[in-house]
Write an enzyme that holds these catalytic residues in place. Structure first.
Site, short mmCIF file in Angstrom:
data_model
loop_
_atom_site.label_atom_id
_atom_site.label_comp_id
_atom_site.label_asym_id
_atom_site.label_seq_id
_atom_site.Cartn_x
_atom_site.Cartn_y
_atom_site.Cartn_z
N CYS A 42 0.84 -1.20 0.00
CA CYS A 42 0.00 0.00 0.00
C CYS A 42 0.88 1.25 0.00
CB CYS A 42 -0.91 0.00 1.23
SG CYS A 42 -2.06 1.40 1.25
N ASP A 44 0.46 3.76 1.68
CA ASP A 44 0.44 4.34 3.02
C ASP A 44 1.86 4.59 3.55
OD1 ASP A 44 0.23 4.56 5.96
OD2 ASP A 44 -1.87 4.01 5.64
N ARG A 46 3.00 4.77 6.34
CA ARG A 46 3.38 4.05 7.56
C ARG A 46 3.84 2.61 7.28
NH1 ARG A 46 -2.31 4.98 10.29
NH2 ARG A 46 -2.82 4.38 8.14
N HIS A 98 -2.24 -4.00 4.91
CA HIS A 98 -2.11 -3.64 6.32
C HIS A 98 -3.47 -3.32 6.93
CE1 HIS A 98 -2.62 0.84 5.86
NE2 HIS A 98 -2.40 0.50 4.61
N CYS A 101 -6.24 0.10 6.84
CA CYS A 101 -5.95 0.65 5.51
C CYS A 101 -7.06 1.61 5.10
CB CYS A 101 -5.82 -0.49 4.50
SG CYS A 101 -5.40 0.08 2.84
CO CO Z 1 -3.42 1.21 3.01
#
Ligand code: CO
Length: 222
Positions: A42, A44, A46, A98, A101
């Site tokens: 992803c 993302d 993090r 994750h 999400c």
């Molecule tokens: Co995500």
């Protein structure tokens, strides 16, 4: 100083550290890359692929998008997979999603977000495939967690469906596709144990004939 300029300072500090710990580092990395892994994760911020897996530059080829999707008309994804499999000959493809999400959470709802709705629709399809199981989970958080996992499983399937992967298996190339999930709360990755290793792992409707055999027949789609 503007905050983003810190990044350039950090870069200089990183170069100094690399040269100190391994004077050959840049000489080596400038010549070639031989990664064993392709990471599909992803976007993302993090979930940084290298940091959470302790891999160094050169060890992992990476593709990231919202909710780690394998969309069959995504030329970016297909090009990355093709290069990783056919040229770099990676041995493992890891689809890592994750929990928490944002893409998954948005896909669970009915709100409009604009252009991204077209992307989220692919995730909604996964919900529809598994709606019986998902609808039976009353707790919202638990349902979202399960949706994250099922989405990863579907993306592993979707990779296996591609001719890129099936042709590599047909040639006897060692290539495994894994589904992993990362937990933002404790940093741990769990293997969902949905590894695909050959065309037999696919439903028969997706199995492609050998390339030469298939191309010898007249193409009749309509
Ligand atoms: Co995500």
């Amino acid at each position: 100083m503007e905050k983003y300029l810190k990044l350039l300072e950090n870069n200089k500090a990183w170069v100094t550290l690399q040269n100190y710990t391994n004077p050959e580092f840049f000489k080596q990395s400038a010549t070639e890359q031989k990664p064993d892994y392709l990471w599909i994760g992803c976007s993302d911020s993090r979930v940084p692929a290298n940091q959470i897996t302790g891999t160094k530059p050169g060890e992992m080829f990476v593709h990231r998008n919202i909710a780690n999707m394998v969309v069959h008309s995504d030329m970016n994804l297909l090009s990355v997979v093709s290069y990783a499999v056919d040229v770099l000959k990676v041995k493992h493809i890891i689809v890592c999603g994750h929990y928490e999400c944002g893409g998954i959470l948005a896909a669970m709802g009915n709100k409009q977000y604009g252009l991204i709705d077209n992307w989220l629709r692919h995730i909604k399809d996964v919900y529809r495939f598994h709606h019986e199981e998902l609808d039976s989970i009353e707790d919202n958080e638990l349902r979202a967690r399960r949706f994250v996992e099922l989405n990863i499983v579907e993306q592993v399937h979707d990779l296996g469906k591609t001719s890129i992967i099936q042709n590599a298996w047909e040639k006897g190339q060692s290539l495994r596709i894994h589904g992993w999930v990362y937990d933002l709360k404790d940093g741990l990755i769990t293997d969902l144990n949905v590894t695909f290793t050959c065309t037999k792992d696919l439903h028969s409707v997706y199995r492609l004939e050998k390339k030469n055999k298939a191309s010898s027949k007249k193409l009749k789609i309509v």
